[in-house]
Design an enzyme around this catalytic site. Structure first.
Site, PDB file in Angstrom:
ATOM      1  CG  ASP A 417      -1.795   1.176   1.353  1.00 32.46           C
ATOM      2  OD1 ASP A 417      -2.334   1.592   0.320  1.00 32.46           O
ATOM      3  OD2 ASP A 417      -1.952   1.707   2.464  1.00 32.46           O
ATOM      4  N   GLY A 684      -5.348   3.187  -3.167  1.00 31.72           N
ATOM      5  CA  GLY A 684      -6.618   3.812  -3.526  1.00 31.72           C
ATOM      6  C   GLY A 684      -6.453   5.283  -3.843  1.00 31.72           C
TER       7      GLY A 684
END
Length: 1151
Positions: A417, A684
């Site tokens: 991430d 994201g």
């Protein structure tokens, strides 16, 4: 007819009841507060999923059968169960205890461990499901458990509480119908997101008001995409036409999000329980199995075949030998009538099973016990590692699953991430550029400092009016809100007595940067934005429209009205989206500044503006109002209008913001890539942000050619799939041509190629993984995967949590089944953490969901380096040696037993005493290999961490391939032959003592067993490179214990034994000089090839002392010439290192 109607009704009810099924179609209608639209309409309560969350694996009723089924899927466990049953049923040479006891111990311990882990999950589920919520019923608040919420209930949520389900936002305590939410547990972002209530329900701020609302909500069935929602609300008022309002993602409050900066809100439940977006993004926890366990199963199959072959050979030869009547029934051992009448086939089968039991010790049952203990005890070394302790959070590393320690040494793909994992999620304003003039953030006033950037013809500073226009743009073009007074959680910036909050962290940095130059954003007042200028004057601007950021446009705009009545459009965005929309003669003076900042890894934004006439604004206002009311294709219509508005602008300048990387994150990524791992970033976040971080973390180099598969490159929505197909083929062709030019055959090399990098976003990934039915190309996924695997680094942005897991699964299932590792810090990373072979949680600021669901948790990203390159390397080498050693020592153990059958008429006579059979694996040889597998450091751990290239030597499960396995098998066979036939030739002289006494068969077996125990233990001593007091204690202590036990076992008459066959055998044996000489000589002969090979390898290494440190040569260790790594390249690389760091050579040679 009646039957058909009932059947139709039944199907309708069944479809409503099964609304939670994955294959959902159409929409659902939700009655707010369960109130019918009118009193005349009959209200049928709809059946939706309840609000219970279930993450546990077992229940009280299925734990025993399900757990036993999972455990007996292991070949070894199933095999020992069969052997145990045979020993119980059939009269065999050995006791059932010898195989049953270790098996039951492993089964019980594993069941307790897994049961406890699932009990923790049950407890966590219960905590969520039993939490208290307030539901508005009949104008009163009713306190209920969260699991009791139904679709249609109106729920009240107060500040800092978590939303119990997915809610449509109806009203808040704020007059403007706005609430602020953090979604750290969903998408990993701690910044504030703004949500807007339905404008017709904004005024319903009390329970009575809410209870008077009559409305229905039509929305899509549950889907996992966090960023999409389509619906509408129909509001019914007495004597008036129903009012329909569209609903979008801004109206949906997701379960798991937390309400901030708002006293309370009212919302109606639309998705509950396992149908919430958070639950749909949760990847169920599956049982992970390491590559070592798979290798063990493969080796077990080989040894099982050897076992069956031995039993078959002995059974066949027994009946061949008994074909002679004298051998079958000698005069001194006549058969009974029952034995003569016995069915021959049944006797043969019974004999076969007896031989299977006699030789079953070739399958090392105690290996599983030792492996479990090694994994459990070895995991403490990670938790105890002081270098992985973080002073800031006062915590160290955490091991949640010890079953995967060795997988840390086999990782080929790392999926990480970005926000909170690679970065600190802390933005800092660095500098800005106005009309080509650079302004440093170190100065607090515009007038204080300015110089030109690059080979510009402009000197001094920009015009005063341009500076002020630029700073006003920074103060107005954003979605920042101000919280007065007390602090709140999330991404905040304190400014005296106020706090800035925003959905985008860099917006706060820009507002703060503007304040440094004298322009301060003071917040909103009704529809106005207030700005304090350098003269401390308050300026008010009426906010008319916000053109929100989206990943396709990559920009955002605001339309404001000044106090003088002018209409202004301010726009900020990525340079690639702003430059085509401004005057071309204004670009060059800013472009140099932007490119230089991008090279430095900063996040850059360009700022532009244009003035609108009143007629222009009226036209725009009408178009925007119409588009916002559209129920179909709303996003596309809005995008077209935004596109028309944001044209013919004037460029003012650009900004540079730093998203600070975590300490040593770039060095860690570089080390992982040097170790042969491919690093992918799955985030994201927006593409520009992620791309900038990838450059700063050295995932992308300056010479990396980026291939993009994003919404921007897709172009026209009408032909997205065609365009995607074209791009995939184009990139695939380019990569194939490039790889054909280069050697490209090296799976791993000392340097990772940085030539190509791939960027893909979530919307494009959806097209690739889920192409439409009429798509002309069904092989998108295959081509995309080939492109990914050929790129040095991959960035996936705007990813939903489930898409992250899909990417990991796609790579995990490719040819060769590469070992994958996922690392993240938020709940949005849980799915990919669970999907990967190894999941790492970062104990960051985004809660502990990732850490709780991971296999391992570390405080910082930099700790991955030691975890993988140090601990992972050592764990793999240790356990691989343990596995090979167990098979080797058991082959040495059983081969003499097999050979002995040729000399005892295949009578199933054991060569060893039952006590020796039982204790060989449990006591005599277990502790030395356990200590080795816990403490061995064939290379110093600091050396492993500092030189990542060593990691490649154990890649591809090198020490558990067939070649080293066959070597160990050959070694065991050779030593077994030496043990048996060496003692056999010793016994050719029947009298071994001066007094003429003759040794018997138990003495023969004891001598063989003594040589066996000493040889396999000394073999381990030869392999040990890192000696501690514990190694000395267990190796020499085990040999001493064997001698002591043999004296003790044979020196006492045991009352519970029927026969005393071992009485005084060992003591009698050691009085013979011939036996002593035979034992010493045969031990030396058995180990001589091993000693010779080690001496030869060491001599060869000394002749090639170019390498500053040499790897001690374990015989099962992967050789340099492995088909992947060129020895010449290694020598060249190390020679260069030696010349560059010559001061380190003496120290490294001492290692």
């Amino acid at each position: 007819m009646e039957f058909s109607i009932n059947q139709e009704l039944w199907l309708t009810l069944w479809s409503m009841w099964c609304a939670g099924e994955e294959k959902r179609v159409g929409t659902r209608t939700v009655f707010v507060g369960h109130r019918p639209v009118s009193e005349t309409d009959a209200y049928i309560e709809q059946k939706f999923c309840d609000n219970r969350i279930v993450s546990s694996k077992y229940t009280v009723w299925n734990f025993l059968p399900k757990n036993l089924f999972e455990q007996f899927r292991r070949i070894a466990n199933f095999y020992f169960l069969i052997i145990f049953l045979v020993q119980v049923i059939v009269d065999t040479p050995t006791s059932p205890i010898t195989s049953g006891l270790p098996l039951f111990f492993v089964i019980i311990v594993t069941a307790i461990k897994q049961g406890y882990e699932d009990w923790l999950r049950h407890r966590a589920d219960k905590e969520v499901n039993k939490s208290s919520v307030f539901i508005v019923e009949n104008a009163k608040q009713v306190k209920k458990h969260s699991e009791k919420i139904k679709v249609g209930d109106v729920v009240e949520v107060k500040a800092d509480e978590t939303f119990p389900c997915d809610l449509i936002f109806l009203a808040s305590s704020n007059d403007d119908g706005i609430c602020y939410v953090t979604t750290a547990s969903l998408d990993g972002e701690s910044n504030f997101k703004t949500h807007y209530a339905v404008r017709d329900t904004i005024g319903l701020r009390t329970d009575d008001d809410i209870d008077s609302l009559t409305a229905t909500i039509e929305c899509e069935q549950p889907q996992s995409d966090l960023y999409k929602f389509v619906g509408r609300i129909n509001i019914y008022r007495s004597n008036q036409e129903p009012v329909a309002r569209s609903l979008g993602p801004e109206s949906l409050l997701l379960k798991g999000s937390t309400l901030k900066n708002t006293k309370k809100i009212y919302g109606v439940a639309v998705y509950t329980g396992m149908e919430t977006k958070m639950a749909l993004n949760y990847q169920g926890k599956s049982q992970k199995r390491s590559a070592v366990e798979k290798s063990i199963n493969a080796f077990l199959m080989v040894y099982l075949c050897i076992l069956v072959s031995k039993a078959t050979v002995c059974t066949t030869l027994k009946y061949v030998w008994q074909s002679n009547p004298f051998n079958d029934e000698p005069w001194y051992n006549q058969k009974t009538k029952k034995e003569r009448d016995a069915f021959k086939i049944l006797r043969m089968f019974t004999d076969f099973l007896s031989f299977m039991v006699l030789f079953n010790f070739i399958i090392p049952v105690s290996m599983y016990v030792t492996v479990e203990m090694q994994k459990f005890l070895g995991s403490f070394f990670i938790a105890w590692d002081k270098e992985m302790y973080d002073e800031e959070i006062q915590e160290g590393a955490l091991v949640n699953t010890s079953d995967l320690n060795e997988e840390l040494g086999q990782v080929e793909y790392v999926f990480t991430d970005k926000t909170g994992t690679l970065t600190e999620n802390s933005m800092k304003f660095i500098e800005c550029c106005i009309d080509g003039h650079k302004y440093s953030s170190r100065m607090s006033e515009v007038d204080g400092f300015s110089h030109t950037d690059g080979p510009m013809t402009y000197y001094g500073k920009a015009l005063k009016c341009r500076e002020e226009l630029f700073l006003r743009a920074l103060c107005l073009c954003h979605t920042v809100q101000i919280k007065e007074g007390d602090n709140v959680d999330g991404l905040i910036v304190n400014q005296e007595c106020s706090t800035y909050i925003s959905s985008s962290p860099d917006e706060i940095a820009l507002v703060k940067g503007a304040k440094k130059y004298g322009f301060t954003f003071l917040g909103h007042e009704n529809d106005f934005m207030k700005v304090q200028n350098q003269k401390n004057e308050i300026e008010k601007y009426r906010l008319l429209h916000v053109l929100n950021f989206d990943p396709v446009r990559r920009r955002m705009s605001v339309i404001v009205k000044t106090s003088a009545g002018k209409f202004l459009l301010f726009c900020k965005g990525a340079d690639s989206s702003i430059f085509p929309r401004v005057q071309q003669d204004e670009i060059q003076q800013t472009k140099v500044h932007v490119e230089r900042n991008a090279m430095d890894g900063y996040r850059t934004l360009c700022v532009a503006f244009k003035e609108l006439t009143q007629e222009d604004y009226k036209k725009i206002d009408g178009q925007l109002s119409e588009a916002k009311m559209a129920l179909q294709d709303r996003e596309e219509k809005m995008a077209r209008i935004f596109d028309d508005i944001e044209t013919d602008m004037h460029l003012i300048g650009a900004t540079a913001v730093e998203d600070r990387l975590q300490e040593h994150a770039a060095e860690t990524i570089e080390a992982l890539q040097t170790a042969g791992m491919k690093v992918w970033v799955l985030t994201g976040d927006k593409m520009e942000t992620a791309k900038s971080t990838c450059y700063a973390s050295r995932l992308f180099q300056t010479n990396t050619e980026l291939l993009e598969l994003t919404a921007k490159t897709m172009g026209d929505s009408n032909r997205k799939e065609d365009r995607l197909h074209e791009l995939l083929l184009e990139y695939h062709k380019k990569l194939l041509q490039d790889f054909s030019k280069n050697s490209g055959k090296l799976k791993r090399s000392w340097t990772v190629s940085q030539e190509y990098g791939l960027i893909v976003d979530g919307s494009t990934l959806s097209l690739i993984l889920n192409p439409s039915q009429d798509s002309s190309s069904s092989n998108y996924k295959s081509i995309f995967l080939q492109i990914c695997l050929k790129c040095a680094a991959v960035l996936c942005c705007r990813m939903a949590p489930l898409q992250k897991a899909q990417i990991v699964k796609m790579v995990k299932n490719t040819k060769g089944n590469p070992i994958t590792l996922s690392v993240g810090d938020g709940a949005n990373d849980v799915s990919m953490i669970l999907e990967a072979h190894v999941g790492i949680g970062i104990k960051g600021k985004e809660g502990r969901q990732a850490a709780r669901n991971s296999d391992y948790a570390v405080p910082r990203f930099k700790h991955l380096r030691k975890l993988l390159l140090g601990h992972g390397h050592l764990y793999y080498v240790r356990i691989a040696h343990l596995v090979q050693y167990f098979f080797y020592k058991n082959l040495c153990f059983i081969l003499p037993q097999f050979l002995y059958q040729f000399f005892c008429g295949f009578s199933q006579q054991p060569l060893y005493d039952a006590a020796y059979l039982t204790m060989y694996n449990i006591c005599f040889t277990s502790l030395p290999i356990l200590a080795y597998s816990l403490l061995e450091q064939h290379i110093n751990i600091e050396t492993l961490t500092s030189d990542p290239r060593l990691y490649m030597k154990i890649s591809d499960n090198a020490m558990l391939q067939w070649k080293p396995f066959l070597y160990w098998t050959f070694l065991g066979t050779f030593e077994g032959l030496v043990f048996f036939f060496g003692v056999y030739f010793l016994f050719q002289n029947s009298s071994l003592e001066d007094n003429g006494k003759v040794f018997g068969n138990w003495t023969f077996g004891t001598i063989v067993f003594t040589i066996l125990v000493f040889t396999v233990t000394l073999k381990l001593a030869l392999d040990t490179r890192f000696w501690t007091w514990m190694n000395h204690f267990v190796i020499w202590g085990s040999l001493a214990f064997y001698v002591f036990f043999s004296f003790f076992w044979g020196g006492i008459i045991w009352p519970f034994l029927k026969q005393q066959r071992m009485y005084f055998i060992f003591a009698h044996m050691v009085t013979s000089i011939s036996a002593w000489l035979a034992i010493i000589l045969l031990i030396f002969i058995s180990l001589f090839p091993e000693i010779l090979l080690v001496v030869f390898k060491n001599a060869k290494r000394k002749n090639h002392q170019t390498v500053p440190f040499n790897l001690p040569m374990l015989l099962s260790y992967k050789p340099m010439e492995n088909g992947y790594i060129s020895e010449m390249k290694i020598k060249d690389a190390v020679t260069n290192l030696t010349q560059q760091y010559h001061l380190r050579v003496p120290q490294m040679q001492q290692l």
